[in-house]
Design a protein around this motif. Structure first.
Motif, PDB file in Angstrom:
ATOM      1  N   SER A 536     -86.148  40.454  24.758  1.00 13.38           N
ATOM      2  CA  SER A 536     -86.766  39.612  23.548  1.00 13.38           C
ATOM      3  C   SER A 536     -85.600  38.781  22.913  1.00 13.38           C
ATOM      4  N   ALA A 537     -84.623  38.744  23.178  1.00 15.42           N
ATOM      5  CA  ALA A 537     -83.526  37.752  22.462  1.00 15.42           C
ATOM      6  C   ALA A 537     -84.109  36.294  22.574  1.00 15.42           C
ATOM      7  N   VAL A 538     -85.028  35.890  23.295  1.00 19.17           N
ATOM      8  CA  VAL A 538     -85.765  34.944  23.584  1.00 19.17           C
ATOM      9  C   VAL A 538     -86.431  34.380  22.463  1.00 19.17           C
ATOM     10  N   PHE A 539     -87.090  35.457  21.645  1.00 20.32           N
ATOM     11  CA  PHE A 539     -87.828  35.332  20.226  1.00 20.32           C
ATOM     12  C   PHE A 539     -86.899  35.103  19.075  1.00 20.32           C
ATOM     13  N   THR A 540     -85.763  35.719  19.204  1.00 24.97           N
ATOM     14  CA  THR A 540     -84.620  35.574  17.936  1.00 24.97           C
ATOM     15  C   THR A 540     -83.866  34.563  18.108  1.00 24.97           C
ATOM     16  N   ASP A 541     -83.198  34.062  19.408  1.00 25.39           N
ATOM     17  CA  ASP A 541     -81.971  33.003  19.426  1.00 25.39           C
ATOM     18  C   ASP A 541     -81.967  32.813  21.173  1.00 25.39           C
ATOM     19  N   LYS A 542     -82.923  31.816  21.213  1.00 26.12           N
ATOM     20  CA  LYS A 542     -83.068  31.264  22.854  1.00 26.12           C
ATOM     21  C   LYS A 542     -81.789  31.028  23.428  1.00 26.12           C
ATOM     22  N   ASP A 543     -80.847  30.419  22.629  1.00 26.80           N
ATOM     23  CA  ASP A 543     -79.414  30.246  23.089  1.00 26.80           C
ATOM     24  C   ASP A 543     -78.701  31.492  23.674  1.00 26.80           C
ATOM     25  N   LEU A 544     -79.137  32.565  23.172  1.00 28.08           N
ATOM     26  CA  LEU A 544     -78.486  33.947  23.554  1.00 28.08           C
ATOM     27  C   LEU A 544     -78.901  34.615  24.687  1.00 28.08           C
ATOM     28  N   LEU A 545     -80.241  34.211  25.121  1.00 22.79           N
ATOM     29  CA  LEU A 545     -80.729  34.831  26.167  1.00 22.79           C
ATOM     30  C   LEU A 545     -79.866  34.827  27.607  1.00 22.79           C
ATOM     31  N   PRO A 546     -79.396  33.676  28.082  1.00 20.96           N
ATOM     32  CA  PRO A 546     -78.665  33.683  29.458  1.00 20.96           C
ATOM     33  C   PRO A 546     -77.223  34.340  29.090  1.00 20.96           C
ATOM     34  N   LYS A 547     -77.015  34.725  27.854  1.00 26.71           N
ATOM     35  CA  LYS A 547     -75.773  35.231  27.672  1.00 26.71           C
ATOM     36  C   LYS A 547     -75.946  36.898  27.841  1.00 26.71           C
ATOM     37  N   THR A 548     -77.216  37.218  27.870  1.00 28.02           N
ATOM     38  CA  THR A 548     -77.501  38.751  27.728  1.00 28.02           C
ATOM     39  C   THR A 548     -77.816  39.224  29.227  1.00 28.02           C
ATOM     40  N   LEU A 549     -77.781  38.315  30.282  1.00 28.68           N
ATOM     41  CA  LEU A 549     -78.222  38.567  31.563  1.00 28.68           C
ATOM     42  C   LEU A 549     -76.936  39.332  32.248  1.00 28.68           C
ATOM     43  N   TYR A 550     -77.568  40.087  33.337  1.00 24.58           N
ATOM     44  CA  TYR A 550     -76.296  40.409  34.497  1.00 24.58           C
ATOM     45  C   TYR A 550     -77.003  40.090  35.808  1.00 24.58           C
ATOM     46  N   THR A 551     -76.244  39.478  36.574  1.00 17.63           N
ATOM     47  CA  THR A 551     -76.555  38.936  38.001  1.00 17.63           C
ATOM     48  C   THR A 551     -75.787  39.375  38.836  1.00 17.63           C
ATOM     49  N   LYS A 552     -76.234  39.588  40.135  1.00 17.71           N
ATOM     50  CA  LYS A 552     -75.478  39.604  41.387  1.00 17.71           C
ATOM     51  C   LYS A 552     -76.038  39.305  42.652  1.00 17.71           C
ATOM     52  N   ASP A 553     -75.317  38.919  43.740  1.00 19.24           N
ATOM     53  CA  ASP A 553     -75.891  38.543  44.823  1.00 19.24           C
ATOM     54  C   ASP A 553     -76.896  39.353  45.547  1.00 19.24           C
TER      55      ASP A 553
END
Length: 791
Positions: A536-553
């Motif tokens: 839901s960060a995408v509705f508050t501050d789009k720039d935040l969304l990529p920073k809230t992700l966890y990714t792995k191979d």
């Protein structure tokens, strides 16, 4: 899954069996080249002769007229179509009496199939022709003509397209005269059998090249088997589209819809020429080359949830095992088990007549209630209730067995719904429309009524999968959508503003699942496994969304993985080869969601300081802004060292203040309305911010917002409309132009500049007055509210 093979030795045909068809879940008809039609009763294990056909009639294919359509029983008596080698098809009654014979093709009629509602019959012939007939056997049209025999034919899910074979080619022909047909080379040998499932929209084919293949309805290959020892003579989808059966010489195989094999049996049958599933999907029958009819029951199905593992050991028996303490329970049922689901602390089991609801805390006393009729094809569970889907409709039940609601929509076909097209949360039901796959119907789970103004959610592209988040209040309910392009979108179920604000949060997403205890989403994106800790960060501050992700191979999940569930901190993934892989996820984000939901902001800050994780701080910043908790937001933004480029307009200027300063400035605003408006601005909702300020009578503040955003035309329009601060707008405009050494070109500004004098001292005084007025108004409002609360 496993297959239990049954060969009833009570009676066999003297020649090869060419076709089989179920009348009920326990009764089957078989036809053979010995001219006999036999009836097989699985409850009594008895076989009886229905009729001895005339000596020159050699049957090839049999298909029963559909019993029910949309839950309503068909008025027509029970009849079946029987095709034969003499170029005719025959309409026969249940007693075996031939009611009508129709000259259909030159040479043998190789296939005959009713469409799903029984309004049309299609036949395919050795003469290369495909014909459509009315249910009474009148010719409607010749759909295709070709130089080679058509060995197999299947209706598309909506009966608007036909799939047929042409040598090594597969051809999909729409029934609309002008529509283009789709054809592709599918096998290296002649194709012998096809099947098209209406629930998953996937196609099966098998041929003389000794392979079977799975295709999507666009002709894209999804799976190809290795080469068998003998031609694959039959394939058939189970009704729910989750599994399919494959028949070859002395071989019967049960496969998952993605192609990998659950079970392989080697019965002594000769070639299996035809396969048919019972309507409930629990039994399979095969027509064998040596005169036998082979029956197979699907058992050994397994379900897992937290520490519980449940196995269907026999058709009426389940075994429950708790892997923590090795405790075991055995569950017995009166009738055979058709469907089961295990989630949210409950096991829901449906048999042919009843529904059993078990609590994971007590396996001894299930709650049992009777089912109306129709075989349950899908069970979807949420925390507080569950959804049953059968041929007649959708039903929401509480875990106490009380019927809560029965949602309906126009043109509803429940027989083709599956787990990707239906989603349930504690308060909402979402269903993707089959007739227009861009449309998602949204219902209140407690009343069954359409949400809001009744208008469905419409996406710009066909939707492949939908999923509702499971936690939090209904007003915050979100739905995640994967479309045909494999883009992942998120939108609020309840429209906050005029339109659904659909935001893209991922690309190349093949499978997704929400967590059961926090609104955290996981998915597999191309080559990586991604967790959206706070989508839901995408509705508050789009720039935040990529920073809230966890990714792995995601290479450990291999090809074509599918996420089964995301429970607690564990994600269960089914790999393309059928094996299960478990992946653990950090417990901290779920804890942060819990703190945010209960406004424990101090605990949230403590957690972030302890974990020292940038993605947690980013989540907290988004959660705090969404809850208008500015002090916490200020700390969180400071921790991620972010700067806000006041990106409400693309040409924002270089002196944009840091996010932290901006939040600070919001805290210092004199009135609550101004604070709310500036927080809406922070999230990019300019129109909503304007509406908030105007509603509160703060006209100057509205004008100033547009001046700050360089929306000059709107600022002037508001000033003129409200007959105030026209000189303020002109003064700031003039300063802006001077800073950039430009001249006025806007005609409206030139027109007003002639008649309005710009005096900065007067303007400053007016602005001060406006701010004083706003402070006074805010003070009186707070005094009133405190008096009211005391009373």
């Amino acid at each position: 899954f496993h297959l239990t093979i049954v060969l009833l030795n009570t009676w066999t045909h003297k020649e090869l069996v060419s076709c089989v068809g179920w009348t009920t879940a326990d009764e089957l008809y078989s036809c053979s080249e010995d001219h006999q039609i036999l009836r097989w009763n699985l409850l009594t294990s008895e076989t009886s002769l229905v009729v001895k056909l005339q000596e020159d009639l050699f049957p090839i294919d049999l298909h029963w007229f559909p019993k029910t359509v949309g839950g309503k029983k068909q008025a027509q008596a029970e009849i079946f179509v029987l095709t034969s080698t003499d170029g005719k098809f025959h309409l026969a009654s249940k007693m075996g009496r031939i009611e009508k014979s129709v000259e259909a093709h030159k040479g043998a009629v190789l296939a005959g199939r009713w469409n799903y509602d029984g309004t049309a019959l299609i036949t395919a012939g050795e003469d290369g022709q495909i014909k459509i007939w009315s249910k009474s056997g009148m010719l409607r049209s010749t759909l295709a003509q070709q130089g080679s025999p058509v060995y197999s034919v299947a209706w598309g899910p909506d009966s608007d397209r036909i799939l047929y074979t042409s040598g090594r080619l597969l051809i999909i022909k729409p029934l609309q005269p002008s529509a283009k047909l789709l054809q592709w080379k599918a096998h290296d040998g002649i194709i012998l059998k096809v099947d098209w499932n209406s629930v998953n929209d996937l196609i099966l084919s098998s041929g003389e090249d000794c392979k079977y293949k799975v295709w999507d309805s666009y002709g894209r290959l999804l799976y190809t088997s290795s080469s068998h020892d003998y031609p694959v003579t039959s394939v058939s989808w189970s009704p729910d589209g989750e599994v399919f059966a494959v028949g070859s010489f002395n071989t019967l195989r049960l496969c998952d819809k993605t192609g990998w094999s659950y079970a392989l049996e080697k019965p002594n049958t000769g070639s299996v020429f035809s396969l048919a599933w019972s309507a409930d999907g629990t039994q399979l029958a095969g027509a064998c080359g040596n005169g036998h009819v082979i029956f197979a029951h699907v058992v050994e199905q397994r379900w897992e949830w937290r520490s519980f593992e449940i196995t269907l050991t026999k058709r009426r028996t389940m075994q429950v095992r708790n892997v923590v303490n090795d405790a075991e329970d055995v569950l017995e049922f009166r009738d055979r088990v058709i469907k089961a689901s295990l989630a949210h602390g409950h096991l829901v089991v449906t048999t042919s007549l009843q529904c059993y609801v078990y609590s994971a805390t007590n396996w001894n006393t299930p709650l049992i209630f009777d089912l109306k009729e129709g075989t349950v094809s899908l069970i979807v569970q949420a925390e507080k209730h569950f959804l049953l889907v059968d041929g007649t409709g959708l039903y929401v039940f509480s875990y106490e067995g009380r019927l809560i609601s029965t949602p309906r929509f126009p043109g509803m076909r429940t027989d083709i719904l599956n787990a990707q097209s239906v989603s349930l949360s504690n308060d909402t039901i979402a269903i993707r429309d089959k007739s227009d796959e861009k449309v998602i119907f949204l219902f209140d789970a407690l009343t069954g009524k359409a949400l809001g103004d009744g208008k469905p959610l419409t996406h710009k592209m066909e939707v492949v999968e939908i999923a509702l988040d499971q936690c939090g209040p209904s007003s915050d309910r979100k739905i995640a959508v994967i479309d045909k392009n494999r883009d992942l979108y998120l939108t609020a179920v309840h429209r906050l503003y005029r339109e659904h604000n659909i935001c893209k949060i991922g690309t190349m997403v093949h499978t997704m699942s929400w967590n059961d205890s926090a609104n955290i989403l996981c998915g597999i994106q191309d080559t990586q496994f991604t967790v959206w800790h706070y989508p839901s960060a995408v509705f508050t501050d789009k720039d935040l969304l990529p920073k809230t992700l966890y990714t792995k191979d995601a290479s450990e999940f291999s090809r074509a993985p599918h996420i089964l569930n995301y429970v607690g901190t564990q994600v269960t993934v089914r790999r393309g080869d059928g094996s299960l892989v478990y992946s653990s996820v950090s417990p901290y984000p779920a804890l942060l969601h819990e703190y945010s939901a209960s406004s424990r902001w101090e605990d949230a800050l403590r957690l972030c300081r302890f974990a020292k994780d940038q993605s947690l701080w980013a989540c907290l910043a988004g959660m705090a802004m969404a809850n208008r908790e500015l002090t916490t937001a200020e700390v969180a933004y400071a921790a991620i060292g972010e700067v806000i480029h006041q990106s409400l307009k693309s040409h924002s200027l270089s002196f944009s203040p840091p996010r932290v300063q901006y939040i600070n400035s919001i805290k210092d605003l004199p009135s609550k309305e101004s604070s709310v408006a500036h927080m809406l601005l922070f999230s990019g909702h300019v129109q909503e911010a304007e509406a908030t300020l105007l509603q509160a009578g703060l006209v100057y503040q509205t004008i100033q917002v547009h001046i700050n955003l360089y929306n000059w035309d709107r600022a002037l329009e508001l000033a003129v409309k409200h007959k105030t601060h026209v000189d303020t707008v002109l003064a700031y405009r003039l300063k802006f132009l001077q800073d950039f050494s430009k001249k006025e070109t806007n005609k409206r500004f030139m027109q007003y500049a002639e008649g309005v004098e710009v005096d900065w001292e007067k303007i400053q005084a007016k602005v001060e007055m406006e701010l004083v007025k706003e402070r006074e108004k805010a003070a009186t409002t707070s005094v009133r509210s405190s008096l009211a609360s005391r009373r």
